[in-house]
Design a protein around this motif. Structure first.
Motif, PDB file in Angstrom:
ATOM      1  N   UNK A 170      33.798  38.266  50.032  1.00  0.00           N
ATOM      2  CA  UNK A 170      34.593  37.140  49.535  1.00  0.00           C
ATOM      3  C   UNK A 170      33.973  36.568  48.257  1.00  0.00           C
ATOM      4  N   UNK A 173      34.568  38.882  45.316  1.00  0.00           N
ATOM      5  CA  UNK A 173      35.945  38.845  44.790  1.00  0.00           C
ATOM      6  C   UNK A 173      36.443  37.420  44.496  1.00  0.00           C
ATOM      7  N   UNK A 175      36.806  34.805  41.667  1.00  0.00           N
ATOM      8  CA  UNK A 175      36.780  34.825  40.199  1.00  0.00           C
ATOM      9  C   UNK A 175      36.651  33.400  39.675  1.00  0.00           C
TER      10      UNK A 175
ATOM     11  N   UNK B  33      40.113  42.029  38.213  1.00  0.00           N
ATOM     12  CA  UNK B  33      40.237  41.815  39.674  1.00  0.00           C
ATOM     13  C   UNK B  33      41.327  40.788  39.958  1.00  0.00           C
ATOM     14  N   UNK B  34      41.330  39.716  39.146  1.00  0.00           N
ATOM     15  CA  UNK B  34      42.327  38.654  39.324  1.00  0.00           C
ATOM     16  C   UNK B  34      43.731  39.154  38.970  1.00  0.00           C
ATOM     17  N   UNK B  39      41.564  39.792  43.951  1.00  0.00           N
ATOM     18  CA  UNK B  39      40.713  38.615  44.160  1.00  0.00           C
ATOM     19  C   UNK B  39      41.010  37.950  45.501  1.00  0.00           C
ATOM     20  N   UNK B  40      39.936  37.453  46.140  1.00  0.00           N
ATOM     21  CA  UNK B  40      40.103  36.772  47.430  1.00  0.00           C
ATOM     22  C   UNK B  40      40.117  35.265  47.250  1.00  0.00           C
TER      23      UNK B  40
END
Lengths: 175, 72
Positions: A170, A173, A175, B33-34, B39-40
């Motif tokens: 988590x 990932x 951002x 990633x976004x 993204x998480x």
């Protein structure tokens, strides 16, 4: 833990794997060949008991149980080696490490049942030789609670580790 | 589930990923990633910077859509 300590542990575990492998080979050779013909003898250490091979009736049961235990120890050493290699690569919270921890707990649980058997079989052999074995003495199966507690602890720890993997993922990932 | 419409907004404003990443001071890989929806989570600071750079509202980038697989 510093990189050097991990490297040293890596080497020590690798040496442990070689010793364990040689242990299996030497015991198998000892069982199938008569070393006393060549004036040789093998000092066997099973658990807390240390005897010379020619003084013990080294049965097939003892050989099989010792080999099973040695293979389980080999598995544990391989797991430890893989974990240390991953730590050196700075790969800590990964799925592979979680599986290794969980499998280690399974192996420790199996070892808790099997680890005392070879020693007890040797004790039985010695007691039989001394003609003190009666029907009241049965020491063939006993559980090693140390290994069992370690297995349960590691099994619980594996769930904590899995949560750690989720948090790390988590974080990675975010951002 | 939350759908990321960053690629749509970027196309509207005709801005490249590298340019936007430089403007909001995050790495290309993180912005990728976004953008790809991997993204998480997203920090308020990042969302704030993206909205400022693209001159849009958070709702233009994030959209809630009903996930049928979760309902069943």
């Amino acid at each position: 833990m510093s990189y050097r300590v991990l490297k040293l542990l890596n080497i020590l575990i690798f040496l442990g794997i070689i010793v364990c492998f040689l242990n299996i080979v030497s015991l198998t050779v000892f069982y199938f060949t008569d070393l006393s013909e060549y004036g040789l003898n093998l000092k066997i250490k099973i658990g807390a008991i240390e005897v010379f091979g020619n003084e013990l009736d080294f049965t097939f049961d003892i050989l099989v149980m010792v080999i099973i235990n040695s293979l389980l120890v080999l598995c544990l050493l391989f797991f430890a080696l893989t974990i240390i290699k991953n730590l050196i690569k700075k790969q800590i919270f990964i799925e592979k490490n979680y599986k290794i921890i969980r499998n280690t707990s399974y192996i420790l649980a199996i070892m808790s049942i099997f680890s005392n058997i070879p020693q007890n079989l040797v004790i039985n052999e010695i007691l039989e030789k001394q003609k003190v074995l009666s029907e009241n003495i049965d020491s063939s199966l006993s559980i090693n609670y140390g290994f069992l507690i370690a297995a349960v602890t590691l099994f619980v720890f594996s769930f904590i580790f899995k949560e750690g993997i989720r948090i790390a993922e988590e974080n990675k990932f975010t951002v | 589930m939350i759908r990321i419409n960053l690629d749509v907004e970027m196309a509207k404003k005709k801005i490249l990923l590298g340019q936007l990443a430089k403007e909001i001071d995050i790495t290309n890989s993180n912005l990728s990633i976004l953008k790809t929806g991997k993204a998480k989570a997203i920090r308020f600071a990042t969302l704030d910077a993206i909205c400022k750079a693209l001159n849009c509202q958070p709702g233009d980038i994030l959209e809630y859509i009903e996930d049928e697989s979760q309902n069943n």
